[in-house]
Motif scaffolding. Structure first.
Motif, PDB file in Angstrom:
ATOM      1  N   VAL A 157       0.847  -1.197   0.000  1.00 12.53           N
ATOM      2  CA  VAL A 157       0.000   0.000   0.000  1.00 12.53           C
ATOM      3  C   VAL A 157       0.879   1.242   0.000  1.00 12.53           C
ATOM      4  O   VAL A 157       2.055   1.192   0.361  1.00 12.53           O
ATOM      5  CB  VAL A 157      -0.974   0.013   1.211  1.00 12.53           C
ATOM      6  CG1 VAL A 157      -1.940  -1.140   1.109  1.00 12.53           C
ATOM      7  CG2 VAL A 157      -0.214  -0.028   2.527  1.00 12.53           C
ATOM      8  N   CYS A 158       0.280   2.383  -0.425  1.00 10.60           N
ATOM      9  CA  CYS A 158       1.114   3.568  -0.653  1.00 10.60           C
ATOM     10  C   CYS A 158       1.333   4.398   0.612  1.00 10.60           C
ATOM     11  O   CYS A 158       2.345   5.062   0.764  1.00 10.60           O
ATOM     12  CB  CYS A 158       0.514   4.431  -1.756  1.00 10.60           C
ATOM     13  SG  CYS A 158      -0.900   5.445  -1.244  1.00 10.60           S
ATOM     14  N   GLY A 159       0.361   4.381   1.528  1.00  7.42           N
ATOM     15  CA  GLY A 159       0.500   5.180   2.750  1.00  7.42           C
ATOM     16  C   GLY A 159       0.118   6.637   2.586  1.00  7.42           C
ATOM     17  O   GLY A 159       0.044   7.386   3.557  1.00  7.42           O
ATOM     18  N   ASN A 160      -0.148   7.050   1.343  1.00 12.83           N
ATOM     19  CA  ASN A 160      -0.353   8.486   1.078  1.00 12.83           C
ATOM     20  C   ASN A 160      -1.692   8.865   0.483  1.00 12.83           C
ATOM     21  O   ASN A 160      -2.060  10.029   0.471  1.00 12.83           O
ATOM     22  CB  ASN A 160       0.719   8.980   0.099  1.00 12.83           C
ATOM     23  CG  ASN A 160       1.996   9.304   0.810  1.00 12.83           C
ATOM     24  OD1 ASN A 160       1.973   9.930   1.870  1.00 12.83           O
ATOM     25  ND2 ASN A 160       3.099   8.849   0.259  1.00 12.83           N
ATOM     26  N   CYS A 161      -2.430   7.896  -0.049  1.00 11.47           N
ATOM     27  CA  CYS A 161      -3.671   8.241  -0.736  1.00 11.47           C
ATOM     28  C   CYS A 161      -4.776   8.519   0.300  1.00 11.47           C
ATOM     29  O   CYS A 161      -4.573   8.365   1.504  1.00 11.47           O
ATOM     30  CB  CYS A 161      -4.093   7.109  -1.674  1.00 11.47           C
ATOM     31  SG  CYS A 161      -4.647   5.648  -0.789  1.00 11.47           S
ATOM     32  N   ARG A 162      -5.916   8.899  -0.194  1.00 11.67           N
ATOM     33  CA  ARG A 162      -7.025   9.237   0.702  1.00 11.67           C
ATOM     34  C   ARG A 162      -7.382   8.057   1.608  1.00 11.67           C
ATOM     35  O   ARG A 162      -7.551   8.196   2.810  1.00 11.67           O
ATOM     36  CB  ARG A 162      -8.240   9.660  -0.126  1.00 11.67           C
ATOM     37  CG  ARG A 162      -9.435  10.082   0.684  1.00 11.67           C
ATOM     38  CD  ARG A 162     -10.504  10.716  -0.200  1.00 11.67           C
ATOM     39  NE  ARG A 162     -11.617  11.167   0.610  1.00 11.67           N
ATOM     40  CZ  ARG A 162     -12.680  10.428   0.892  1.00 11.67           C
ATOM     41  NH1 ARG A 162     -12.748   9.200   0.412  1.00 11.67           N
ATOM     42  NH2 ARG A 162     -13.648  10.903   1.651  1.00 11.67           N
ATOM     43  N   ALA A 163      -7.481   6.845   1.012  1.00  8.86           N
ATOM     44  CA  ALA A 163      -7.854   5.664   1.804  1.00  8.86           C
ATOM     45  C   ALA A 163      -6.807   5.391   2.867  1.00  8.86           C
ATOM     46  O   ALA A 163      -7.135   5.153   4.037  1.00  8.86           O
ATOM     47  CB  ALA A 163      -8.016   4.453   0.886  1.00  8.86           C
ATOM     48  N   CYS A 164      -5.540   5.435   2.500  1.00 11.65           N
ATOM     49  CA  CYS A 164      -4.469   5.177   3.472  1.00 11.65           C
ATOM     50  C   CYS A 164      -4.512   6.201   4.589  1.00 11.65           C
ATOM     51  O   CYS A 164      -4.402   5.867   5.766  1.00 11.65           O
ATOM     52  CB  CYS A 164      -3.104   5.217   2.794  1.00 11.65           C
ATOM     53  SG  CYS A 164      -2.746   3.722   1.848  1.00 11.65           S
ATOM     54  N   LYS A 165      -4.681   7.460   4.214  1.00 10.06           N
ATOM     55  CA  LYS A 165      -4.667   8.522   5.236  1.00 10.06           C
ATOM     56  C   LYS A 165      -5.871   8.446   6.157  1.00 10.06           C
ATOM     57  O   LYS A 165      -5.817   8.890   7.296  1.00 10.06           O
ATOM     58  CB  LYS A 165      -4.584   9.891   4.562  1.00 10.06           C
ATOM     59  CG  LYS A 165      -3.180  10.172   4.058  1.00 10.06           C
ATOM     60  CD  LYS A 165      -3.031  11.581   3.578  1.00 10.06           C
ATOM     61  CE  LYS A 165      -1.569  11.929   3.381  1.00 10.06           C
ATOM     62  NZ  LYS A 165      -1.385  12.902   2.305  1.00 10.06           N
ATOM     63  N   TYR A 219      -8.200  -0.311   1.213  1.00 10.68           N
ATOM     64  CA  TYR A 219      -8.809   0.254   0.000  1.00 10.68           C
ATOM     65  C   TYR A 219      -7.843   1.186  -0.730  1.00 10.68           C
ATOM     66  O   TYR A 219      -8.264   2.022  -1.518  1.00 10.68           O
ATOM     67  CB  TYR A 219     -10.084   1.025   0.352  1.00 10.68           C
ATOM     68  CG  TYR A 219     -11.232   0.153   0.791  1.00 10.68           C
ATOM     69  CD1 TYR A 219     -11.646  -0.911   0.008  1.00 10.68           C
ATOM     70  CD2 TYR A 219     -11.904   0.401   1.982  1.00 10.68           C
ATOM     71  CE1 TYR A 219     -12.698  -1.727   0.415  1.00 10.68           C
ATOM     72  CE2 TYR A 219     -12.954  -0.411   2.400  1.00 10.68           C
ATOM     73  CZ  TYR A 219     -13.352  -1.467   1.607  1.00 10.68           C
ATOM     74  OH  TYR A 219     -14.387  -2.260   2.008  1.00 10.68           O
ATOM     75  N   CYS A 220      -6.551   1.083  -0.453  1.00 12.50           N
ATOM     76  CA  CYS A 220      -5.541   1.954  -1.082  1.00 12.50           C
ATOM     77  C   CYS A 220      -5.753   2.053  -2.587  1.00 12.50           C
ATOM     78  O   CYS A 220      -5.981   1.064  -3.264  1.00 12.50           O
ATOM     79  CB  CYS A 220      -4.137   1.430  -0.786  1.00 12.50           C
ATOM     80  SG  CYS A 220      -2.834   2.348  -1.623  1.00 12.50           S
ATOM     81  N   PHE A 221      -5.660   3.274  -3.118  1.00 13.36           N
ATOM     82  CA  PHE A 221      -5.857   3.499  -4.559  1.00 13.36           C
ATOM     83  C   PHE A 221      -4.567   3.343  -5.338  1.00 13.36           C
ATOM     84  O   PHE A 221      -4.561   3.421  -6.548  1.00 13.36           O
ATOM     85  CB  PHE A 221      -6.390   4.927  -4.802  1.00 13.36           C
ATOM     86  CG  PHE A 221      -7.663   5.239  -4.077  1.00 13.36           C
ATOM     87  CD1 PHE A 221      -8.803   4.496  -4.335  1.00 13.36           C
ATOM     88  CD2 PHE A 221      -7.721   6.264  -3.140  1.00 13.36           C
ATOM     89  CE1 PHE A 221      -9.980   4.779  -3.659  1.00 13.36           C
ATOM     90  CE2 PHE A 221      -8.892   6.539  -2.468  1.00 13.36           C
ATOM     91  CZ  PHE A 221     -10.025   5.794  -2.722  1.00 13.36           C
ATOM     92  N   ALA A 222      -3.456   3.227  -4.650  1.00 10.40           N
ATOM     93  CA  ALA A 222      -2.161   3.245  -5.350  1.00 10.40           C
ATOM     94  C   ALA A 222      -1.264   2.104  -4.891  1.00 10.40           C
ATOM     95  O   ALA A 222      -0.083   2.297  -4.640  1.00 10.40           O
ATOM     96  CB  ALA A 222      -1.481   4.594  -5.120  1.00 10.40           C
TER      97      ALA A 222
HETATM   98 ZN    ZN Z   1      -2.750   4.321  -0.420  1.00 12.57          ZN
END
Ligand code: ZN
Ligand code: APR
Ligand code: ZN
Length: 362
Positions: free
Chosen positions: A92-100, A106-109
């Motif tokens: 997971v990216c840790g930075n997208c809306r879902a992660c934040k 549900y990470c988008f990236a």
């Molecule tokens: Zn993410």
């Protein structure tokens, strides 16, 4: 320098799988090369082979895996060579809306390794199943796909948490929020449904009703923790579940088949304020028709569960520790261990419903 290893590939639609020599590049920035120790045979691998998940052939199959990190690329700090890890489908990216928002499942990236493994004979790029490709002696993944766990666990058991068993346990404990004293019904008792039973037991459910059309599956479900069984071939499961729950329906119903009729059973078998968790994956043409008044009239929640809503770094080590403490029987899911060249045969046994999991050990 790329290394040559043996791996199981699906060369084309419905063609038998075969072992080929594949080239695994050195890990680039953010990547890791993992020496695979065990990898379970899952339906998804069969779907890749059959053409159900795109036509990006050749696929490098295998995605329920555990192993030891051999080398890591630049910037990798979370895992190091020698770590025993379970692989997950995507970092997971840790930075997208879902992660934040604290819902990284549900990470988008999400991402996998950027470099490609290739077929030694032709130089063709391989598509690793679910971004993993672990029916191979070594595989290249994003470092974020590796979660370090206690090496006291056997690789065959640990690998299963990478997919089906996590999906089932997570459907119960993460998505369904099964709690102490709850009644749970699980429709479909394959590997995923049985894992949902194990998860419900772990969470302290009082009643766990296993539903299947195959008596063999119900026997296994019982050994894993079901308190009641219903063969829905000859009994209406909705009625049976209501009867077993004082006329109300179950607090949580987990659907682990992926068909319209079982989605419908799950919908009606829950208590009015209960939760339905859909973990069985339907095919694109399937439709569900329900009277809107029933949708409106029944409260509770209708949720789908993707990968058991798991957070690998939170859930994998926890479940491994529960297993090592003897509180979660993961051995029960390993029906047999096999060699790399037996994957094709394992698909047949899986298809016939003879095994919960065949696990390739290396
Ligand atoms: Zn993410
Ligand atoms: N009613 C009840 N049980 C059924 C029915 C039905 N109509 N049809 C099939 N089953 C049972 C089978 O007998 C089997 O025990 O459902 C079970 C399915 O198990 P598996 O085929 O082993 O599949 P599994 O790996 O458990 O995955 C189940 O979850 O994650 C998803 O993609 C996966 O959709 C699949 C589902
Ligand atoms: Zn899988």
């Amino acid at each position: 320098m790329a290394q040559e290893v043996r791996g199981v590939i699906a060369p084309g639609k419905n063609e038998p799988v075969r072992i080929e020599t594949i080239l695994v590049p050195d890990p680039g920035p953010g990547e890791a090369v993992v020496k695979v120790q065990a990898c379970g045979v899952c339906h998804t691998d069969l779907h890749y082979k059959q053409g159900g998940i795109g036509d990006d052939y050749p696929f490098l199959l295998g995605h329920e895996a555990a192993g030891v990190v051999e080398s890591v690329g630049e910037g990798v700090t979370d895992v190091a060579p020698g770590d025993f890890v379970i692989l997950n489908w995507r970092a997971v990216c840790g930075n997208c809306r879902a992660c934040k928002r604290g819902r990284p499942w549900y990470c988008f990236a999400t991402h996998n390794a950027e470099q490609k493994m290739t077929l030694a004979s032709t130089g063709q790029e391989l598509s690793p199943a679910l971004g993993i490709g672990a029916f191979a002696e070594k595989t290249l993944v994003a470092a974020g796909q590796c979660t370090k766990v206690d090496p006291a666990a056997s690789p065959a058991v640990a690998g299963l948490l990478g997919c089906g068993v996590m999906a089932g346990i997570g459907a119960a404990i993460n998505t369904g929020n099964v709690g102490r004293g709850d009644s749970v019904a699980v429709i479909g008792c394959g590997g995923v449904g049985d894992a949902a039973i194990a998860g419900s037991r772990l969470a302290g459910a009082e009643k766990i009703i296993a539903v299947d059309i195959d008596d063999r599956k119900l026997t296994t479900a019982k050994s894993i923790g079901a308190t009641h069984t219903v063969n829905s071939k000859d009994t209406d499961p909705v009625e049976a579940i209501r009867e077993l729950t004082g006329g109300f329906g179950a607090d949580v119903v987990i659907e682990a088949v992926g068909r319209p009729e079982t989605y419908k059973q799950a919908f009606y078998a829950r208590d009015l304020a209960g939760t339905v968790v859909l973990v069985g994956v339907p095919t694109p043409e399937m439709k569900l028709e329900l009277p809107l008044l029933d949708v409106f009239g029944r409260g509770g929640a209708l949720k789908s569960s993707w990968y058991g809503d798991c957070l690998p770094d939170r859930d994998f080590p926890m479940l491994i520790n529960l297993y090592l403490q003897g509180r979660l029987d993961l051995e029960a899911f390993v029906t047999e261990t096999i060699q790399l060249d037996e994957v094709e045969k394992a698909f047949e046994r899986m298809h016939a419903g003879d095994v919960l999991r065949s696990v390739v050990t290396l």
